[in-house]
Design an enzyme around this catalytic site. Sequence first.
Site, PDB file in Angstrom:
ATOM      1  N   HIS A 108      34.413  40.572  32.766  1.00  0.00           N
ATOM      2  CA  HIS A 108      35.332  39.423  32.782  1.00  0.00           C
ATOM      3  C   HIS A 108      34.803  38.371  33.761  1.00  0.00           C
ATOM      4  CE1 HIS A 108      39.043  37.270  32.231  1.00  0.00           C
ATOM      5  NE2 HIS A 108      39.063  37.067  33.535  1.00  0.00           N
ATOM      6  N   ASP A 140      42.364  49.121  30.296  1.00  0.00           N
ATOM      7  CA  ASP A 140      43.639  49.825  30.091  1.00  0.00           C
ATOM      8  C   ASP A 140      44.477  49.000  29.113  1.00  0.00           C
ATOM      9  OD1 ASP A 140      44.713  47.740  31.520  1.00  0.00           O
ATOM     10  OD2 ASP A 140      45.359  48.948  33.235  1.00  0.00           O
TER      11      ASP A 140
HETATM   12  C1  GRF Z   1      31.064  36.722  29.405  1.00  0.00           C
HETATM   13  O1  GRF Z   1      31.254  35.731  30.395  1.00  0.00           O
HETATM   14  C2  GRF Z   1      32.134  37.770  29.486  1.00  0.00           C
HETATM   15  O2  GRF Z   1      32.597  38.007  30.773  1.00  0.00           O
HETATM   16  C3  GRF Z   1      33.239  37.142  28.677  1.00  0.00           C
HETATM   17  O3  GRF Z   1      32.567  36.549  27.598  1.00  0.00           O
HETATM   18  C4  GRF Z   1      31.252  36.158  28.007  1.00  0.00           C
HETATM   19  C5  GRF Z   1      30.280  36.725  27.025  1.00  0.00           C
HETATM   20  O4  GRF Z   1      29.010  36.145  27.158  1.00  0.00           O
HETATM   21  N1  GRF Z   1      34.240  38.109  28.329  1.00  0.00           N
HETATM   22  P1  GRF Z   1      27.792  36.661  26.270  1.00  0.00           P
HETATM   23  O5  GRF Z   1      28.259  36.653  24.824  1.00  0.00           O
HETATM   24  O6  GRF Z   1      27.418  38.027  26.745  1.00  0.00           O
HETATM   25  O7  GRF Z   1      26.694  35.655  26.502  1.00  0.00           O
END
Ligand code: GRF
Length: 197
Positions: A108, A140
Amino acid sequence: MLSVVTLISGSGSNLQALLKACDNPLYPAKMLAVGSDKAASGLFHAEEYGVPSFVVEPHRFSTKEQWAEVLASNINHLNPDLIVLAGFMRILPTNFVDQFYPKVINLHPSLLPKFPGAHAVRDALAAGEKTTGCTLHVVDAGVDTGPIIDFRQVPVESTDDEHSLHEKIKTEERAMLVEAVRSIAEGKIDLEEIGGN
Ligand code: GRF
């Protein structure tokens, strides 16, 4: 050897970093397959590394639970040790989360518990944060609420916009993910313990 399935929805730069790591015979994890909720551009990386992929689209099912059941059966068939959500932009219902807990981990782009949800980078900028970052956590039933495995800080520059800041965060995410999967494989991170089982 830790076996991994990764789920994505987007460009898959985190997936690419993990596939590259797994391609090294000295890395203690193996990518079994990549799944998505749509024809995501990042699925190309799976093809590039000769890893099978599957797509399970929610709109083909009448309920979220039915979609999640089919997604879960695709994964169960592979019997992975770990499921990585790397930019998977769907909330997984409890019938999915409960059967795999604590084996599903999510990246995240904020320092949780700050700024959960789909616009974490934008929200951190709007709040005037001087430091943000990324978090890796066990999934979760809540939205970005699960037990935290690791995090990395990223300074916010006055010149940053959402795109530039997200790119800096993603650089940290990729390194954190590759390192954490190694530590899980080596038993240095115990998801059962972090997940409270
Ligand atoms: C990342 O920043 C991740 O934290 C979020 O979506 C983005 C995905 O980036 N949930 P990528 O597709 O791996 O370049």
